[in-house]
Scaffold this active site. Structure first.
Site, PDB file in Angstrom:
ATOM      1  N   TYR A 158       0.838  -1.223   0.000  1.00 46.62           N
ATOM      2  CA  TYR A 158       0.000   0.000   0.000  1.00 46.62           C
ATOM      3  C   TYR A 158       0.868   1.265   0.000  1.00 46.62           C
ATOM      4  CZ  TYR A 158      -4.588   2.194   0.786  1.00 46.62           C
ATOM      5  OH  TYR A 158      -5.748   2.913   0.650  1.00 46.62           O
ATOM      6  N   LYS A 165      -3.254   8.053   3.453  1.00 51.31           N
ATOM      7  CA  LYS A 165      -4.417   7.759   4.312  1.00 51.31           C
ATOM      8  C   LYS A 165      -4.157   8.204   5.754  1.00 51.31           C
ATOM      9  CE  LYS A 165      -7.410   5.843   1.486  1.00 51.31           C
ATOM     10  NZ  LYS A 165      -8.511   6.676   0.964  1.00 51.31           N
TER      11      LYS A 165
END
Ligand SMILES: NC(=O)c1ccc[n+]([C@@H]2O[C@H](COP(=O)([O-])OP(=O)(O)OC[C@H]3O[C@@H](n4cnc5c(N)ncnc54)[C@H](O)[C@@H]3O)[C@@H](O)[C@H]2O)c1
Length: 261
Positions: A158, A165
């Protein structure tokens, strides 16, 4: 009567009918909301998908072009919403994420700043930019809800999207702080992995989708966006009147586990 009866809700991020934004728009309509969509990069594509919403092909929601990295699109949004018949908004859904390929998939140590900057601009700063663009219409308070992927951990592949995020989580708390006095709540739903375009574009994401159902005590179906969309609808509704700066995990319970049982 639905939990969003009488609410006017703007939903971003409808790219395909697998998009989380699509399911949020669907449930919002089912729960009585009047929905307006924004679209990127191709409003014609989103308009076609919008015909699959409960209001059907004859009465799809309006679709307005919005690239959250384009200041002109943002500056003109409130005016274009008024022209589309939305002179008030009660809810705004941020279902937007983007990172260049170079910023994902195990390339973390080599990613140049330009690609990190794009990821943060599109995925983090955009929550503030979108909220401010909608603020002139949120005259009676309301709710902003964004889509998160738990940023308290370093996940496989990720990479910089995870950093973006983490920024989104912090950004939502600051928005909650500054907009609370206007009676605007700002919350995130941290979803488990779902089979959408954004997820498929992350090289090696299968690793996460394979592991998730084994660890989550409630199990997890990567094809089922309903639980995530329901949580967004609940946060848009009047049923969380004193909740802001919160992150609701809709992940089958994985975030609370130390490993597979
Ligand atoms: N799919 C998952 O596994 C998962 C899990 C948790 C959170 N999320 C988050 O959910 C949100 C929605 O993603 P999705 O999974 O539905 O994928 P998706 O690909 O269907 O939607 C992503 C959306 O972001 C939009 N977007 C990208 N750049 C934009 C820009 N500059 N301006 C405006 N819109 C832009 C795209 O148009 C697209 O509609 C994202 O924030 C994503 O990070 C996804």
């Amino acid at each position: 009567m639905g939990i969003l009866e009488g609410k006017r809700v703007l939903v971003t991020g409808v790219l395909t009918d697998a998009s989380i934004g699509f399911h949020v728009a669907r449930i919002a309509q089912e729960q009585g909301a009047e929905v307006v969509l924004t679209a990127y990069p191709r409003p014609t594509l989103t308009a076609r998908i919008a015909k699959r919403l409960p209001t059907g092909p004859d009465a799809p929601p309006p679709v307005l072009e919005l690239d959250v990295m384009n200041p002109e699109h943002l500056d003109s949004l409130a005016g274009r919403l008024r022209e589309a018949g939305f002179d008030r908004l009660d809810g705004v859904v941020h279902a937007i994420g983007f990172a260049p390929q170079n910023a994902l998939g195990g390339n973390f140590l080599e990613t140049p700043w330009e690609d990190v900057a794009t990821a943060v601009h599109a995925s983090t700063y955009s929550l503030k930019a979108l909220t401010m663009a909608c603020l002139p219409l949120m005259t009676e308070g309301g709710a902003v809800v964004g889509l998160d992927f738990d940023a308290t951990k370093a996940w496989p592949v990720y990479d910089w999207m995870g950093v973006a995020k983490a920024g989104l989580e912090s950004c939502s708390r600051y928005l909650a702080k500054y907009l609370g006095p206007k009676n605007i709540r700002v919350n995130l739903v941290a979803a488990g992995p779902l089979a959408t375009m954004a997820a498929k574009s992350i090289p090696g994401f299968e690793g996460m989708t394979d592991m998730w159902p084994q660890v989550a005590p409630l199990g997890w179906d990567i094809k089922d966006s309903e639980p995530t969309a329901r949580a967004v609808a609940a946060l848009l509704s009047d049923w969380f009147p004193a909740t802001t700066g919160e992150i609701v995990h809709v992940d089958g319970g994985l975030h609370a586990m130390g490993g597979p049982s």
